[in-house]
Design a protein around this motif. Structure first.
Motif, PDB file in Angstrom:
ATOM      1  N   ILE A  73      41.824 102.819  20.030  1.00 32.96           N
ATOM      2  CA  ILE A  73      40.958 102.841  21.330  1.00 32.96           C
ATOM      3  C   ILE A  73      41.108 104.115  21.974  1.00 32.96           C
ATOM      4  N   ALA A  74      39.846 104.372  22.648  1.00 28.91           N
ATOM      5  CA  ALA A  74      39.774 105.526  23.352  1.00 28.91           C
ATOM      6  C   ALA A  74      39.383 105.324  24.676  1.00 28.91           C
ATOM      7  N   LYS A  80      41.965 107.135  41.185  1.00 31.78           N
ATOM      8  CA  LYS A  80      41.783 107.075  42.628  1.00 31.78           C
ATOM      9  C   LYS A  80      40.048 106.896  42.723  1.00 31.78           C
ATOM     10  N   LYS A  81      39.488 106.982  41.658  1.00 35.90           N
ATOM     11  CA  LYS A  81      37.781 107.001  41.629  1.00 35.90           C
ATOM     12  C   LYS A  81      37.572 105.666  40.945  1.00 35.90           C
ATOM     13  N   HIS A  82      38.159 104.650  40.539  1.00 32.84           N
ATOM     14  CA  HIS A  82      37.843 103.403  39.960  1.00 32.84           C
ATOM     15  C   HIS A  82      36.907 103.927  38.707  1.00 32.84           C
ATOM     16  N   VAL A  83      37.217 104.627  38.034  1.00 31.38           N
ATOM     17  CA  VAL A  83      36.374 105.230  36.776  1.00 31.38           C
ATOM     18  C   VAL A  83      37.313 104.748  35.481  1.00 31.38           C
ATOM     19  N   ARG A  84      36.942 103.721  34.829  1.00 29.23           N
ATOM     20  CA  ARG A  84      37.779 103.440  33.624  1.00 29.23           C
ATOM     21  C   ARG A  84      36.854 103.219  32.565  1.00 29.23           C
TER      22      ARG A  84
END
Length: 103
Positions: A73-74, A80-84
């Motif tokens: 898994i990478a 705090k930026k909602h980047v996943r």
């Protein structure tokens, strides 16, 4: 007696009867392969190093299985930026049984 072979850009130390997972090869299950990229041979304490390969030495291997390794898994995120970003990868491999070493 053992040898060091190169296949798929990696080196493996093998002897007769070993079962080893190598990078994926284009071969059917049950097929017999001749691996001629032998870099080193050790027999009865005598070591022969090739330049770059040892001439006249081949390894006979039988393909047991074509499969995929465990999932890696990478996961990347920015707080705090909602980047996943989540990515998975399964590396393909070929399982070989070393039958004989022809030295």
């Amino acid at each position: 007696m053992y040898v060091i072979i190169e296949t798929g850009g990696k080196q493996y130390r093998v002897k007769e009867g070993d079962v080893v997972n190598v990078e994926k090869l284009d071969a059917a299950v049950g097929q017999v392969l001749d691996l001629n990229q032998v870099l080193l041979v050790e027999k009865d304490g005598n070591v022969t190093v090739g330049a770059p390969v040892v001439a006249g030495v081949t390894v006979v291997a039988k393909v047991l299985e074509q499969g995929k390794g465990d999932k890696v898994i990478a996961f990347r995120y920015k707080p705090k930026k909602h980047v996943r970003v989540k990515k998975g990868h399964r590396q393909p491999y070929t399982k070989l049984s070393i039958e004989t070493i022809n030295a």
